[in-house]
Motif scaffolding. Structure first.
Motif, PDB file in Angstrom:
ATOM      1  N   THR A  62       0.807  -1.234   0.000  1.00 57.78           N
ATOM      2  CA  THR A  62       0.000   0.000   0.000  1.00 57.78           C
ATOM      3  C   THR A  62       0.831   1.270   0.000  1.00 57.78           C
ATOM      4  N   MET A  64       1.839   2.564   2.736  1.00 60.36           N
ATOM      5  CA  MET A  64       1.497   3.229   3.996  1.00 60.36           C
ATOM      6  C   MET A  64       1.964   2.367   5.165  1.00 60.36           C
ATOM      7  N   GLU A  87      -3.607   7.170   6.549  1.00 61.63           N
ATOM      8  CA  GLU A  87      -3.806   7.333   5.102  1.00 61.63           C
ATOM      9  C   GLU A  87      -3.500   8.746   4.623  1.00 61.63           C
ATOM     10  N   ARG A 116      -9.641  -2.547   2.870  1.00 56.72           N
ATOM     11  CA  ARG A 116      -9.959  -1.474   3.815  1.00 56.72           C
ATOM     12  C   ARG A 116     -11.394  -1.678   4.273  1.00 56.72           C
ATOM     13  N   ARG A 119     -12.692   3.905   7.353  1.00 59.21           N
ATOM     14  CA  ARG A 119     -11.854   5.117   7.238  1.00 59.21           C
ATOM     15  C   ARG A 119     -12.429   6.143   8.209  1.00 59.21           C
TER      16      ARG A 119
END
Length: 133
Positions: A62, A64, A87, A116, A119
């Motif tokens: 990713t 991240m 993120e 995911r 969020r």
């Protein structure tokens, strides 16, 4: 007579060695006679190894970095984790966007899938569910 005695002694001292050598099968003979052994099952990695592998593999895929692991369990197929990731960094930090990823790994700790699942802003808590939970 001393020559005869020396010859007899040297012959008798060689006989046990020869008989020992002939009674012991060499390594090739032993390997051929024994049935093939099954390979031992690969050792399952420790939970900490799995956590490190999951975080590293998710970051590589990713781009991240994982900040924390909020859920971790061993399953029949391997491992299941929920990993918290930054993120989008914002100022102030409490407004940064975080995400929870569900990560699945096989029994050896290799990532087999991720997605995911949520969020949220770093400074926000989960909404209270009806019934106080």
């Amino acid at each position: 007579m001393s020559n005869t005695r020396d010859t007899q002694e040297s012959q008798s001292s060689q006989e046990p060695q020869d008989s020992q050598n002939s009674s012991k099968p060499n390594e090739k003979q032993t390997a051929q006679k024994q049935p093939a052994r099954k390979k031992a099952a690969p050792k399952r990695p420790s939970p900490m190894d799995v956590l490190r592998q999951a975080r590293g593999q998710l970051a590589e895929l990713t781009g991240m970095e994982a900040e924390s692991v909020s859920s971790f369990e061993q399953t029949d197929e391997g491992w299941a984790l929920e990993v918290e990731v930054l993120e989008l960094e914002r100022v102030p930090d409490t407004m940064s966007l975080m995400a929870s990823y569900q990560v699945e790994l096989d029994a050896e700790g290799q990532l087999t899938g991720y997605r995911r699942v949520r969020r949220y802003e770093r400074g926000r808590s989960d909404a209270r569910r009806p019934g106080g939970r």
